[in-house]
Enzyme design. Structure first.
Site, short mmCIF file in Angstrom:
data_model
loop_
_atom_site.label_atom_id
_atom_site.label_comp_id
_atom_site.label_asym_id
_atom_site.label_seq_id
_atom_site.Cartn_x
_atom_site.Cartn_y
_atom_site.Cartn_z
N GLY A 44 -90.09 -6.66 130.22
CA GLY A 44 -89.10 -7.78 130.50
C GLY A 44 -88.67 -8.49 129.08
N GLN A 49 -84.48 -14.77 123.83
CA GLN A 49 -85.73 -14.34 123.17
C GLN A 49 -85.45 -13.46 122.01
OE1 GLN A 49 -87.99 -12.82 126.67
NE2 GLN A 49 -89.46 -13.32 125.41
N CYS A 97 -96.13 -13.62 127.66
CA CYS A 97 -94.88 -13.44 127.11
C CYS A 97 -94.54 -13.15 125.72
CB CYS A 97 -94.10 -15.07 127.45
SG CYS A 97 -92.18 -15.18 126.85
N LEU A 98 -93.77 -12.42 125.57
CA LEU A 98 -93.49 -11.84 123.99
C LEU A 98 -93.31 -12.96 123.16
CD1 LEU A 98 -91.38 -8.62 124.57
CD2 LEU A 98 -93.80 -8.69 124.12
N HIS A 139 -89.96 -14.50 136.00
CA HIS A 139 -90.29 -15.04 134.57
C HIS A 139 -89.08 -15.09 133.67
CE1 HIS A 139 -93.13 -14.79 131.10
NE2 HIS A 139 -91.97 -14.48 130.42
N GLU A 140 -88.33 -13.93 133.71
CA GLU A 140 -87.25 -13.62 132.83
C GLU A 140 -86.09 -14.62 133.19
OE1 GLU A 140 -87.66 -11.79 130.37
OE2 GLU A 140 -89.61 -11.29 131.01
N HIS A 143 -86.35 -17.76 131.72
CA HIS A 143 -85.89 -17.92 130.26
C HIS A 143 -84.53 -18.44 129.98
CE1 HIS A 143 -89.33 -16.56 127.70
NE2 HIS A 143 -89.42 -15.43 128.48
#
Ligand code: NI
Length: 183
Positions: A44, A49, A97-98, A139-140, A143
């Site tokens: 994702g 991000q 998380c990236l 999660h996304e 963000h």
């Protein structure tokens, strides 16, 4: 085009993202977000991000399909999403998380989520997801609200990872994809 991924500590990750004007052509941006996500082996990626504070995220859960069959076809774009309802008893799952390389931690979330959103062609949908698909969406979606998974972990775990978080926010972190650190 592969964007560098904004690392923990950048204020853009703490901002509430703004809605996108209906009808905006998102094709190039969506393609770039997928390319950026795949390059980093993510499932994702949310627009903040890559430094854009707008309400858009992309997902592709297929790399996790060994854990959950339904993820095989879970590739989607969520534009201007709104979480309508979350139900069920919260369960723990280890998230990463990236934007926060090298850190993973258990996060508790309800198992089921109903979300209203537009796809990249501006068709409106209201769908309910559960299991890992719900988890990825939650999660996304966070963000877009300026919330990171490390904001949702136990105080004890947070203390354990605090120095690593500080390192990332100071630019002392590595990943096998390009990171962009706060100035
Ligand atoms: Ni993330």
């Amino acid at each position: 085009m592969i964007y560098p991924i904004v690392a923990y500590g950048d204020p853009v990750l703490k901002k509430t993202a703004q809605p996108i004007e209906k009808g905006t052509d998102l094709k190039k941006l969506v393609a770039d977000m997928y390319e950026t996500m795949y390059n980093a082996n993510g499932v994702g990626l949310a627009a903040p991000q890559i430094g854009m504070s707008i309400r858009l995220f992309v997902v592709d859960g297929s790399p996790m399909d060994e854990d959950d069959e339904t993820l095989k076809t879970f590739k989607k774009v969520f534009v201007n999403p709104t979480v309508m309802e979350e139900t069920g008893d919260a369960w723990a799952f280890e998230e990463g998380c990236l934007s926060i390389p090298g850190i993973r931690a258990d996060v508790n979330r309800p198992p089921k989520v109903t979300v209203r959103y537009f796809d990249e062609d501006w068709n409106e949908h209201t769908d309910t997801y559960d299991g890992l698909a719900a988890r990825i969406i939650q999660h996304e979606y966070d963000h877009l609200e300026g919330v990171l998974f490390v904001d949702k972990i136990s105080a004890m775990k947070k203390r354990l990872i605090q120095s690593k978080l500080t390192d990332i926010s100071r630019g002392k972190a590595r990943a096998d994809y390009r990171l962009r650190f706060a100035k």
